[in-house]
Scaffold this motif. Structure first.
Motif, short mmCIF file in Angstrom:
data_model
loop_
_atom_site.label_atom_id
_atom_site.label_comp_id
_atom_site.label_asym_id
_atom_site.label_seq_id
_atom_site.Cartn_x
_atom_site.Cartn_y
_atom_site.Cartn_z
N GLU A 7 -11.81 -2.36 -6.85
CA GLU A 7 -11.06 -3.50 -6.93
C GLU A 7 -11.51 -4.74 -7.47
OE1 GLU A 7 -8.17 -6.24 -6.16
OE2 GLU A 7 -8.13 -4.19 -5.71
N VAL B 266 -6.17 8.48 1.97
CA VAL B 266 -6.44 7.42 0.94
C VAL B 266 -6.66 6.10 1.78
CG1 VAL B 266 -4.04 6.85 1.03
CG2 VAL B 266 -5.44 6.15 -0.75
N SER C 183 -8.61 4.16 -9.37
CA SER C 183 -8.54 4.81 -8.27
C SER C 183 -9.31 6.07 -8.58
CB SER C 183 -7.05 5.15 -7.86
OG SER C 183 -7.17 6.07 -6.72
N SER D 51 -7.47 1.98 -5.01
CA SER D 51 -7.43 3.35 -3.85
C SER D 51 -8.51 4.15 -3.95
CB SER D 51 -5.97 3.88 -3.72
OG SER D 51 -5.84 4.51 -5.16
N LEU E 118 -14.38 1.74 -2.94
CA LEU E 118 -13.09 1.27 -3.14
C LEU E 118 -13.41 -0.36 -3.36
CD1 LEU E 118 -9.98 1.01 -2.42
CD2 LEU E 118 -10.35 0.51 -0.16
N PRO F 199 0.77 -1.25 0.07
CA PRO F 199 -0.13 -0.02 0.03
C PRO F 199 0.79 1.22 0.08
CG PRO F 199 -0.90 -1.57 1.58
CD PRO F 199 0.53 -2.17 0.94
N MET G 224 -7.17 2.07 1.33
CA MET G 224 -6.38 0.82 0.30
C MET G 224 -6.69 -0.39 1.14
SD MET G 224 -3.07 2.40 -1.34
CE MET G 224 -2.52 3.17 0.32
N LYS H 77 1.84 1.90 -3.39
CA LYS H 77 0.69 2.42 -4.38
C LYS H 77 0.64 3.95 -3.91
CE LYS H 77 -2.34 -0.76 -2.99
NZ LYS H 77 -3.78 -1.59 -2.74
N GLY H 78 0.72 4.34 -2.69
CA GLY H 78 0.56 5.79 -2.46
C GLY H 78 1.49 6.57 -2.98
#
Length: 443
Positions: A320, A348, A295, A332, A316, A225, A350, A228-229
């Motif tokens: 996904e 955020v 996202s 996200s 979210l 995660p 996730m 990803k951020g």
């Protein structure tokens, strides 16, 4: 004549003892965790190669893998219509009672063992192991956006009106189990309690080598995660900083109602593009999902609570499960808002790899028979009640309120730093009121 009769009776007694011994041995062998024999008692076709290989690994690493009471009932193992040596779930029973379900996903060349105690799953396997008359019902698959997401197996059990007359009139009752490919408990190698707490390891556990490798990787390593951020912030990737500071901050400053938003898309080469969402007036921004959409960023007006709603969590979830296969695990949802001190904040949410899943909410006995919209409405009210109580305090902590409701789930909450150069993961240690939020820097 009498000697012949005695001799015949002696023979029959010896034969019966041998027969009884054989029956006893057969019953014992079928439930013996160390037994090399496997005879499927599932009502469906299973990936028997994977089951036998996992049995071998379990036997070789018995002391390391075993958690708590009971032993796996391998004959009842189910691979949930996945035939590429990738996943199984098997009931763990003690004295005939199911006490847990062991989930074993394969990622690449290694397998991971996770014990869960989801009541619905345990009840399903308890009934599957029952001697009652049973039948398999139609397998349901959520194949949204052209990819397998969830598989539900259902059995119906016959209950006679009179137990002393099992062949007489009665009724059927159904029990089901659901497994979702995109939301496995992969990182917790140990025991997962009903609230999602992981005991006995997880995170960086290396798992156990899978014999023969099992071909190509059916479940790629989950994307971190924090990474990803970072990708969302990188100018060469998401580059969302400019979108937030130049557009969304201005919208919050100039509009007390409605929401603004940006949809993020990623193609199979990893290229990220953005799409400005139409403004809403007095309503929540609808989140686009499916295909390249992975996202989204949205605002909350100043008259709303500066934290996610449960409807946001559901958005979210839809991002996904409906994304293209190459975007699996990358979903996200971001929130840009203004806190009670007038400071702009960016959060955020996730999905992570430890904790209970959205399906557990859907399968909660309180929600059986409810539509997803009804469940969303109910969960939104629970969160709103938490936020209202925070608003009455001199120093409200909406982050803590959110984390209390999502405690033990795989929904992770992250907060951007002031200059939008990185994120911190927000955590609480226990699910109690006024829990202190602990930020853990991702950088």
């Amino acid at each position: 004549m009498m000697r012949k009769l005695i001799s015949w009776l002696s023979f029959m007694m010896a034969f019966c003892l041998v027969l009884l011994s054989c029956v006893h041995d057969e019953i014992y062998t079928s439930s013996d965790p160390a037994s090399k024999e496997y005879h499927s008692k599932s009502l469906w076709k299973e990936d028997e190669k994977y089951i036998k290989n996992v049995m071998k690994i379990y036997s070789e690493h018995y002391e390391e893998i075993k958690k708590g009471a009971g032993e796996p009932m391998w004959d009842y193992a189910m691979t949930m219509d996945r035939f590429y040596e990738s996943f199984l779930m098997v009931p763990v029973a003690e004295h005939g009672k199911v006490v847990a379900v062991l989930n074993v996903p394969r990622k690449g060349q290694r397998v991971y063992f996770t014990y869960t105690q989801v009541q619905n799953d345990m009840a399903f396997f308890q009934n599957l192991m029952s001697s009652r008359l049973k039948r398999a019902e139609t397998t349901l698959m959520d194949n949204t956006a052209g990819k397998l997401v969830c598989t539900t197996k259902t059995i119906s059990m016959f209950y006679p009106d009179n137990e002393s007359d099992p062949d007489g009139p009665g009724h059927w009752e159904s029990h089901h189990v659901t497994e979702c490919k995109s939301q496995q408990l992969e990182s917790c190698v140990g025991e997962v309690l009903p609230d999602g707490t992981c005991l006995g390891g997880g995170g960086n556990d290396p798992g156990y080598p899978y014999p023969g490798g099992g071909g190509e990787d059916p479940q790629p390593e989950p994307y971190d995660p924090c990474e990803k951020g970072k990708d969302l912030l990188k100018p060469s990737k998401g580059n969302i900083k400019t979108l937030i500071t130049n557009g969304m901050y201005s919208y919050i400053n100039n509009s007390s109602t409605g929401e603004a938003g940006i949809y993020l898309k990623k193609d199979n080469l990893g290229n990220i593009t953005s799409e400005v969402a139409p403004y809403t007036a007095g309503a929540a921004l609808p989140i686009k999902t499916g295909g390249k959409y992975f996202s989204a960023i949205h605002t909350h007006p100043t008259d709303a609570y500066p934290m996610f709603s449960w409807t946001d969590i559901y958005a979210l979830y839809k991002l996904e499960i409906q994304s293209a296969q190459y975007n699996e695990g990358y979903s996200s949802l971001l929130l840009v808002c203004q806190d009670d001190n007038g400071v702009k904040q960016t959060y955020v949410i996730m999905f992570e790899n430890i904790g209970s899943y959205m399906e557990d909410v859907f399968n909660n006995p309180e929600n059986i028979g409810c539509s997803h919209q009804e469940i969303k409405d109910r969960m939104d009210l629970i969160l709103e009640d938490k936020y209202k109580k925070e608003a009455d305090k001199s120093v409200p902590n909406y982050e803590s309120a959110f984390l209390q409701v999502t405690f033990g789930t795989n929904v992770g909450l992250y907060k951007a730093n002031a200059d939008l150069s990185g994120f911190s993961k927000l955590e609480i240690q226990s699910n109690i009121a006024d829990s202190i939020v602990i930020p853990i820097n991702c950088n």
